[in-house]
Motif scaffolding. Structure first.
Motif, short mmCIF file in Angstrom:
data_model
loop_
_atom_site.label_atom_id
_atom_site.label_comp_id
_atom_site.label_asym_id
_atom_site.label_seq_id
_atom_site.Cartn_x
_atom_site.Cartn_y
_atom_site.Cartn_z
N CYS A 41 67.89 28.93 31.73
CA CYS A 41 68.73 28.50 32.63
C CYS A 41 68.38 27.37 33.26
O CYS A 41 67.19 27.19 33.56
CB CYS A 41 68.81 29.53 33.82
SG CYS A 41 69.92 28.87 35.16
N CYS A 44 67.46 27.73 37.36
CA CYS A 44 66.38 28.50 37.79
C CYS A 44 65.12 28.79 36.58
O CYS A 44 64.19 29.27 36.93
CB CYS A 44 66.72 29.88 38.36
SG CYS A 44 67.34 31.15 37.07
N THR A 46 65.08 30.91 34.09
CA THR A 46 64.74 32.07 33.47
C THR A 46 65.33 32.04 32.18
O THR A 46 66.20 31.21 31.68
CB THR A 46 65.53 33.31 34.46
OG1 THR A 46 65.43 34.51 33.75
CG2 THR A 46 67.03 32.95 34.53
N CYS A 61 73.80 32.85 33.77
CA CYS A 61 72.56 33.05 34.02
C CYS A 61 72.40 34.48 34.89
O CYS A 61 73.09 34.42 36.01
CB CYS A 61 71.67 32.23 34.75
SG CYS A 61 70.01 32.62 35.34
N CYS A 64 70.64 33.96 38.62
CA CYS A 64 71.40 32.87 39.73
C CYS A 64 72.70 32.83 39.66
O CYS A 64 73.34 32.19 40.40
CB CYS A 64 70.50 31.72 39.53
SG CYS A 64 71.23 30.69 38.46
ZN ZN Z 1 69.79 30.63 36.55
#
Ligand code: ZN
Length: 329
Positions: A41, A44, A46, A61, A64
């Motif tokens: 992502c 963020c 991840t 994502c 988030c």
């Molecule tokens: Zn994210």
């Protein structure tokens, strides 16, 4: 006179700055000649991203809630798209109607902004800054289109800074207010833009962001409904009602990100901002009867937002104030 974006003239390093990723390789791998795929992502970091609309290549994502195109066109393809000579013809042909739009936005900014300086990110031909100038101690803007910069200079006497906000050297200058009108949805890494804004604002500084409400507006909900009941025109639309990004001219605006107010709020909070207003951006450009129709629709959506706390309008306007200490990402 035509405003021409001049990204095609930029070198690869400048392009990477213009489109918002830091030095080094961007966090994706190339999947095929004209598309690239993100593995993490962009907001963020991840790896917990999942495809929610395979027809239109839309990912979300999970942690988030950020919704984005993936895979998406390569930077080279985007540059070529934005370099089309006629891309910005409407900027000048709609000048009078756009004045009304900028006055509506200025009213919003003045109602929450603080005295001092203003930076407008992606200032275009400078129409907003020209209207804002009497209300601030100084106004500045960044812009990637050299032709737009030239128009701003000749028409309004504004000296815009060339390049995307991450590419401009501001020295030690800070700004009391920063506006980012419909920029974040176009850049490959919106996180870097917000990070830079945070660095350019002192404690108490005000950030005003406007983006399309691509995922939750009444229009897109209607599209999804029409698709569900099998209306032929919408059968090929993906589950989210968003178009698949193609660069053949059939889509005039390329949105790489599809923000919700919640995802945007999470993003700015990462950089030490507190959201002080979550409302609608009066983005419409219309004249005559259209102005009343669009104004009426905007006011109806405002009433719905006020009563039901739901934003069904086409756009989101978020105002955030920077806290005393900047939070770590
Ligand atoms: Zn994210």
């Amino acid at each position: 006179m035509v405003a021409r974006i001049s990204l095609a003239k930029l070198g690869s390093q400048e392009k990477s700055q213009v489109f918002g990723w830091a030095s080094g390789s961007p966090p994706w791998r190339r999947m095929e000649m004209n598309l690239e795929t993100l593995n993490v992502c962009p907001l963020c970091g991840t790896e917990h991203i999942r495809t929610v609309d395979p027809v239109s290549n839309i990912c979300e994502c999970e942690p988030c809630g950020y919704v984005f195109d993936n895979p998406r066109p390569t930077i080279e393809k985007l540059v070529a798209f934005y370099s089309q000579p006629a891309k910005y013809d409407t900027w000048l042909s709609q000048e009078q109607a756009r004045d009304q739009l900028w006055k509506r936005r200025l009213k919003q900014v003045l109602s929450v902004g603080r005295p001092g300086s203003l930076l407008d990110v992606g200032a275009g031909i400078g129409q907003f800054l020209n209207l804002a100038r009497p209300h601030f101690s100084s106004v500045s803007g960044t812009e990637v289109s050299e032709s737009a910069i030239e128009i701003a200079r000749k028409k309004y006497g504004l000296e815009l800074m060339r390049g995307e906000i991450n590419a401009v050297d501001f020295g030690t200058t800070q700004f009391d207010n920063i506006t980012v009108f419909h920029v974040l949805e176009h850049v490959p890494n919106p996180r870097l833009v917000i990070e830079r804004c945070a660095a350019l604002l002192p404690a108490g500084g005000v950030l005003v962001i406007a983006v399309p409400n691509d995922v939750q507006s009444l229009r897109v909900r209607t599209k999804r409904f029409l698709r569900t009941i099998g209306v032929p025109k919408f059968r090929k639309t993906g589950t989210l009602g968003l178009p698949r990004v193609v660069l053949d001219g059939s889509i005039s605006e390329i949105h790489l990100s599809h923000f919700t107010a919640v995802a945007l709020k999470r993003l700015v909070e990462k950089f030490g901002f507190s959201v002080v207003r979550n409302t609608l951006d009066p983005y419409y450009v219309a004249s005559g009867i259209g102005k009343w129709k669009q104004g009426g629709y905007y006011e109806c959506c405002r009433a719905v937002k006020f009563v039901l706390r739901m934003n069904l309008y086409d756009t989101i306007l978020l105002v955030a104030r920077k806290g005393i200490s900047q939070a770590a990402s």
